[in-house]
Design a protein around this motif. Structure first.
Motif, PDB file in Angstrom:
ATOM      1  N   PHE A 192       0.838  -1.209   0.000  1.00  0.00           N
ATOM      2  CA  PHE A 192       0.000   0.000   0.000  1.00  0.00           C
ATOM      3  C   PHE A 192       0.865   1.247   0.000  1.00  0.00           C
ATOM      4  O   PHE A 192       2.030   1.220   0.428  1.00  0.00           O
ATOM      5  CB  PHE A 192      -0.968   0.005   1.188  1.00  0.00           C
ATOM      6  CG  PHE A 192      -0.318  -0.052   2.542  1.00  0.00           C
ATOM      7  CD1 PHE A 192       0.004   1.110   3.250  1.00  0.00           C
ATOM      8  CD2 PHE A 192      -0.061  -1.274   3.155  1.00  0.00           C
ATOM      9  CE1 PHE A 192       0.568   1.058   4.502  1.00  0.00           C
ATOM     10  CE2 PHE A 192       0.515  -1.344   4.417  1.00  0.00           C
ATOM     11  CZ  PHE A 192       0.830  -0.170   5.097  1.00  0.00           C
ATOM     12  N   LEU A 193       0.276   2.326  -0.515  1.00  0.00           N
ATOM     13  CA  LEU A 193       0.977   3.609  -0.588  1.00  0.00           C
ATOM     14  C   LEU A 193       1.066   4.191   0.816  1.00  0.00           C
ATOM     15  O   LEU A 193       0.056   4.568   1.403  1.00  0.00           O
ATOM     16  CB  LEU A 193       0.236   4.570  -1.521  1.00  0.00           C
ATOM     17  CG  LEU A 193       0.891   5.936  -1.718  1.00  0.00           C
ATOM     18  CD1 LEU A 193       2.202   5.816  -2.480  1.00  0.00           C
ATOM     19  CD2 LEU A 193      -0.050   6.896  -2.428  1.00  0.00           C
ATOM     20  N   LEU A 194       2.280   4.282   1.355  1.00  0.00           N
ATOM     21  CA  LEU A 194       2.464   4.816   2.698  1.00  0.00           C
ATOM     22  C   LEU A 194       2.520   6.344   2.670  1.00  0.00           C
ATOM     23  O   LEU A 194       1.775   7.014   3.380  1.00  0.00           O
ATOM     24  CB  LEU A 194       3.729   4.233   3.319  1.00  0.00           C
ATOM     25  CG  LEU A 194       3.969   4.581   4.784  1.00  0.00           C
ATOM     26  CD1 LEU A 194       2.831   4.046   5.657  1.00  0.00           C
ATOM     27  CD2 LEU A 194       5.309   4.040   5.270  1.00  0.00           C
ATOM     28  N   PHE A 195       3.394   6.891   1.829  1.00  0.00           N
ATOM     29  CA  PHE A 195       3.448   8.344   1.649  1.00  0.00           C
ATOM     30  C   PHE A 195       4.157   8.651   0.333  1.00  0.00           C
ATOM     31  O   PHE A 195       4.965   7.859  -0.160  1.00  0.00           O
ATOM     32  CB  PHE A 195       4.158   9.036   2.823  1.00  0.00           C
ATOM     33  CG  PHE A 195       5.615   8.668   2.976  1.00  0.00           C
ATOM     34  CD1 PHE A 195       6.615   9.469   2.452  1.00  0.00           C
ATOM     35  CD2 PHE A 195       5.979   7.520   3.660  1.00  0.00           C
ATOM     36  CE1 PHE A 195       7.949   9.130   2.588  1.00  0.00           C
ATOM     37  CE2 PHE A 195       7.311   7.170   3.819  1.00  0.00           C
ATOM     38  CZ  PHE A 195       8.304   7.984   3.284  1.00  0.00           C
ATOM     39  N   ASP A 196       3.808   9.787  -0.243  1.00  0.00           N
ATOM     40  CA  ASP A 196       4.395  10.269  -1.486  1.00  0.00           C
ATOM     41  C   ASP A 196       4.451   9.151  -2.535  1.00  0.00           C
ATOM     42  O   ASP A 196       3.411   8.688  -2.989  1.00  0.00           O
ATOM     43  CB  ASP A 196       5.784  10.862  -1.211  1.00  0.00           C
ATOM     44  CG  ASP A 196       6.275  11.715  -2.368  1.00  0.00           C
ATOM     45  OD1 ASP A 196       5.642  12.753  -2.637  1.00  0.00           O
ATOM     46  OD2 ASP A 196       7.253  11.307  -3.022  1.00  0.00           O
ATOM     47  N   ARG A 197       5.646   8.670  -2.904  1.00  0.00           N
ATOM     48  CA  ARG A 197       5.786   7.622  -3.909  1.00  0.00           C
ATOM     49  C   ARG A 197       6.331   6.329  -3.295  1.00  0.00           C
ATOM     50  O   ARG A 197       6.842   5.457  -4.012  1.00  0.00           O
ATOM     51  CB  ARG A 197       6.726   8.098  -5.040  1.00  0.00           C
ATOM     52  CG  ARG A 197       8.127   8.426  -4.556  1.00  0.00           C
ATOM     53  CD  ARG A 197       8.956   9.123  -5.615  1.00  0.00           C
ATOM     54  NE  ARG A 197      10.305   9.397  -5.122  1.00  0.00           N
ATOM     55  CZ  ARG A 197      10.631  10.453  -4.372  1.00  0.00           C
ATOM     56  NH1 ARG A 197       9.701  11.315  -4.016  1.00  0.00           N
ATOM     57  NH2 ARG A 197      11.880  10.638  -3.982  1.00  0.00           N
ATOM     58  N   THR A 277      -4.819   7.983  -1.522  1.00  0.00           N
ATOM     59  CA  THR A 277      -4.541   8.548  -0.205  1.00  0.00           C
ATOM     60  C   THR A 277      -3.229   8.010   0.342  1.00  0.00           C
ATOM     61  O   THR A 277      -2.967   6.804   0.271  1.00  0.00           O
ATOM     62  CB  THR A 277      -5.669   8.201   0.782  1.00  0.00           C
ATOM     63  OG1 THR A 277      -6.906   8.679   0.260  1.00  0.00           O
ATOM     64  CG2 THR A 277      -5.422   8.827   2.141  1.00  0.00           C
ATOM     65  N   GLU A 278      -2.395   8.894   0.841  1.00  0.00           N
ATOM     66  CA  GLU A 278      -1.187   8.457   1.539  1.00  0.00           C
ATOM     67  C   GLU A 278      -1.626   7.938   2.907  1.00  0.00           C
ATOM     68  O   GLU A 278      -2.057   8.714   3.761  1.00  0.00           O
ATOM     69  CB  GLU A 278      -0.212   9.625   1.677  1.00  0.00           C
ATOM     70  CG  GLU A 278       0.244  10.195   0.346  1.00  0.00           C
ATOM     71  CD  GLU A 278       0.956  11.525   0.511  1.00  0.00           C
ATOM     72  OE1 GLU A 278       2.201  11.506   0.609  1.00  0.00           O
ATOM     73  OE2 GLU A 278       0.287  12.564   0.567  1.00  0.00           O
ATOM     74  N   LEU A 279      -1.553   6.646   3.105  1.00  0.00           N
ATOM     75  CA  LEU A 279      -2.140   6.059   4.309  1.00  0.00           C
ATOM     76  C   LEU A 279      -1.422   6.471   5.592  1.00  0.00           C
ATOM     77  O   LEU A 279      -1.951   6.285   6.690  1.00  0.00           O
ATOM     78  CB  LEU A 279      -2.177   4.537   4.190  1.00  0.00           C
ATOM     79  CG  LEU A 279      -3.089   3.997   3.079  1.00  0.00           C
ATOM     80  CD1 LEU A 279      -3.238   2.485   3.192  1.00  0.00           C
ATOM     81  CD2 LEU A 279      -4.468   4.656   3.129  1.00  0.00           C
ATOM     82  N   LEU A 280      -0.232   7.063   5.450  1.00  0.00           N
ATOM     83  CA  LEU A 280       0.444   7.587   6.637  1.00  0.00           C
ATOM     84  C   LEU A 280      -0.356   8.728   7.256  1.00  0.00           C
ATOM     85  O   LEU A 280      -0.213   9.023   8.441  1.00  0.00           O
ATOM     86  CB  LEU A 280       1.862   8.052   6.276  1.00  0.00           C
ATOM     87  CG  LEU A 280       2.797   8.379   7.453  1.00  0.00           C
ATOM     88  CD1 LEU A 280       2.936   7.190   8.398  1.00  0.00           C
ATOM     89  CD2 LEU A 280       4.164   8.814   6.945  1.00  0.00           C
ATOM     90  N   THR A 281      -1.222   9.373   6.466  1.00  0.00           N
ATOM     91  CA  THR A 281      -2.083  10.428   7.000  1.00  0.00           C
ATOM     92  C   THR A 281      -3.144   9.853   7.940  1.00  0.00           C
ATOM     93  O   THR A 281      -3.755  10.592   8.714  1.00  0.00           O
ATOM     94  CB  THR A 281      -2.788  11.199   5.866  1.00  0.00           C
ATOM     95  OG1 THR A 281      -3.588  10.279   5.106  1.00  0.00           O
ATOM     96  CG2 THR A 281      -1.787  11.854   4.944  1.00  0.00           C
ATOM     97  N   CYS A 282      -3.384   8.540   7.853  1.00  0.00           N
ATOM     98  CA  CYS A 282      -4.370   7.883   8.726  1.00  0.00           C
ATOM     99  C   CYS A 282      -3.708   7.248   9.942  1.00  0.00           C
ATOM    100  O   CYS A 282      -4.382   6.583  10.734  1.00  0.00           O
ATOM    101  CB  CYS A 282      -5.120   6.789   7.954  1.00  0.00           C
ATOM    102  SG  CYS A 282      -5.860   7.329   6.421  1.00  0.00           S
ATOM    103  N   TYR A 283      -2.404   7.439  10.065  1.00  0.00           N
ATOM    104  CA  TYR A 283      -1.655   6.788  11.139  1.00  0.00           C
ATOM    105  C   TYR A 283      -1.615   7.670  12.380  1.00  0.00           C
ATOM    106  O   TYR A 283      -1.414   8.881  12.295  1.00  0.00           O
ATOM    107  CB  TYR A 283      -0.233   6.500  10.650  1.00  0.00           C
ATOM    108  CG  TYR A 283       0.729   6.090  11.742  1.00  0.00           C
ATOM    109  CD1 TYR A 283       0.581   4.877  12.404  1.00  0.00           C
ATOM    110  CD2 TYR A 283       1.781   6.923  12.110  1.00  0.00           C
ATOM    111  CE1 TYR A 283       1.457   4.499  13.399  1.00  0.00           C
ATOM    112  CE2 TYR A 283       2.671   6.551  13.104  1.00  0.00           C
ATOM    113  CZ  TYR A 283       2.504   5.346  13.744  1.00  0.00           C
ATOM    114  OH  TYR A 283       3.367   4.967  14.731  1.00  0.00           O
TER     115      TYR A 283
END
Length: 458
Positions: A192-197, A277-283
């Motif tokens: 999954f996309l964690l952040f940016d690229r 969505t960068e899933l790090l934003t949900c962390y």
């Protein structure tokens, strides 16, 4: 039986059920058995090997088996002054039950529910994306074992939050960030996309394809072409294929001294996917919950994207859950000590239907926070099916702490992580201090441990 013909002429009937249903629900839904059969009689099934199957157990182990029915009338109790009210309540319950059964039969023939009709116990009930997901939640809520679990383990607020349609829709939106990991045209797992690229997956998904160049032994590279395939939600869907760079950004596959196991790989794509969505934003940097509902989104069997709603098995309930599964599944090869010592402090445990190919799937809690990465389970073969004693994910807290310790020398990545949208990272980690420590070549982990020791001493 309700039918006189069946009572007099037929010795055996075939019953179909949803996987996960109890035996009693399967018999009730079948419609051929008299209601008095359940209301006045204690029932159990005995197979050809004289193994007794209680009717409150799931049908999963009953596929293809033939049973004799042992029935014994329940002992009558002495009447009391409340019998009139009890009879009235019983009639109302019976009316409600018949109405529910009629609604289920109507739904089974409704074209809008096509694909969710009853199947043999040997199969899985699955439909298309959202409809199948909502149906799975409904089925879990109707399961007596789940209802008992909800009543005993979780308060109403937690359950309500987990089953809110709004939360489910949020998770479905976040699922756009989940991808299939493909190595040389062979699907290997989930990411999954964690952040940016940058995408995150399990280390064991890629560990067979990495090496260290002789001229740079501290660097890990991919020996084969790896792609992240987004939007694989049905056969023929228009997918987005993005190639990963050969150098791994962060990687760890080992147990540490703190009784935690690390199994992650952070990869960099050539370009960032659009509208994901960068899933790090949900962390949220916090210890993972010990109870409550979770959603897992991934590609089990490296097939189309699916979601599985399930419940966390708290640390205090892990051994009980393991032993219960083993006792109810005679073909299970595990004994409790085969699982128990291999559970680590940073693992979230649960019972999921996500097996091979789903490693690297994000795990969300009931509030859509990213809390872990689904990674494995203690599986075994039963006939042609894969079963598992218990499954687990690694907490995002342990993953992020380890990743940041590895990438502190990458100023470009540290700058990305300082973005306000990753508020939990900025709040917990002093990124400026990390950069200063990097220049001074000071291990951050040791520095943080020293700070904690000082706090304890004070």
């Amino acid at each position: 039986m309700k039918s006189v013909f069946l009572n007099n002429k037929i010795d055996c009937v075939c019953v179909f059920a949803h996987k996960g249903d109890t035996i009693e629900k399967a018999l009730r839904d079948d419609g051929r058995f008299s209601d008095d059969f359940f209301d006045k009689v204690t029932v159990e099934l005995v197979d050809d090997e004289n193994v007794i199957h209680a009717i409150h157990l799931p049908v999963d182990q009953c596929d293809g088996k033939k049973f004799n029915v042992n029935a014994e009338y329940k002992k009558a109790r002495a009447p009391d002054k409340n019998d009139g009210e009890s009879v009235k309540h019983s009639q109302q319950s019976k009316h409600t039950k018949q109405k529910t059964l009629q609604e289920e039969k109507t739904n089974a023939t409704d074209p809008s529910t096509e694909g969710n009709a009853t199947q043999s116990t040997s199969g899985n009930s699955s439909g298309d994306s959202g409809n199948s997901f909502f149906t799975d939640i409904k089925k879990q809520q109707e399961n007596p074992q789940v209802q008992e679990l909800l009543q005993k383990e979780y308060d109403k607020g937690v359950v309500d939050s987990f089953t809110e349609v709004n939360k489910v829709r949020q998770v479905m939106d976040l699922s756009d960030s989940v991808c299939v990991i493909v190595v040389d045209d062979s699907r290997r797992g989930t990411g999954f996309l964690l952040f940016d690229r940058f995408i995150l997956t399990n280390a064991h998904v890629v560990k067979d394809f990495i090496y260290s160049p002789p001229n740079n032994p501290d660097t890990l590279k991919l020996s084969r072409t790896l792609k992240a395939v987004f939007n694989y939600e049905f056969l023929g869907s228009k997918t987005i294929n993005l190639q990963a760079k050969s150098e791994l950004i962060a990687y760890r596959y080992e147990k540490d001294a703190a009784l935690m196991f690390h199994d992650y790989a952070l990869l960099e794509l050539e370009t960032a996917p659009d509208k994901c969505t960068e899933l790090l934003t949900c962390y949220k940097h916090d210890s993972f919950p010990n109870s409550g509902g979770i959603y897992i989104v991934g590609h089990p069997d490296c097939d189309v994207k699916k979601m599985d709603p399930c419940f966390i098995i708290g640390e205090e309930n892990q051994l009980r859950s393991i032993n219960q599964h083993i006792s109810e599944n005679v073909s299970c090869p595990y004994v409790s000590w085969g699982c128990w010592p291999n559970l680590y402090k940073n693992q979230i445990t649960y019972n999921s239907c996500f097996f091979h190919g789903s490693s690297g799937s994000p795990v969300f809690d009931a509030h859509c926070n990213l809390i872990g990465m689904h990674s494995g389970g203690f599986d075994y073969k039963q006939d042609e099916r894969t079963r598992s004693v218990i499954e687990f994910s690694y907490s995002m807290q342990s993953i992020m702490e380890s990743i940041i310790a590895q990438v502190r020398s990458r100023s470009d990545i540290m700058k990305l992580l300082q973005n306000e949208k990753f508020y939990s990272i900025k709040e917990h980690f002093d990124l400026g201090k990390i950069e200063d420590a990097c220049e001074a070549n000071i291990p951050i982990k040791e520095e943080r441990q020293n700070e904690e020791e000082n706090m304890e001493e004070n």
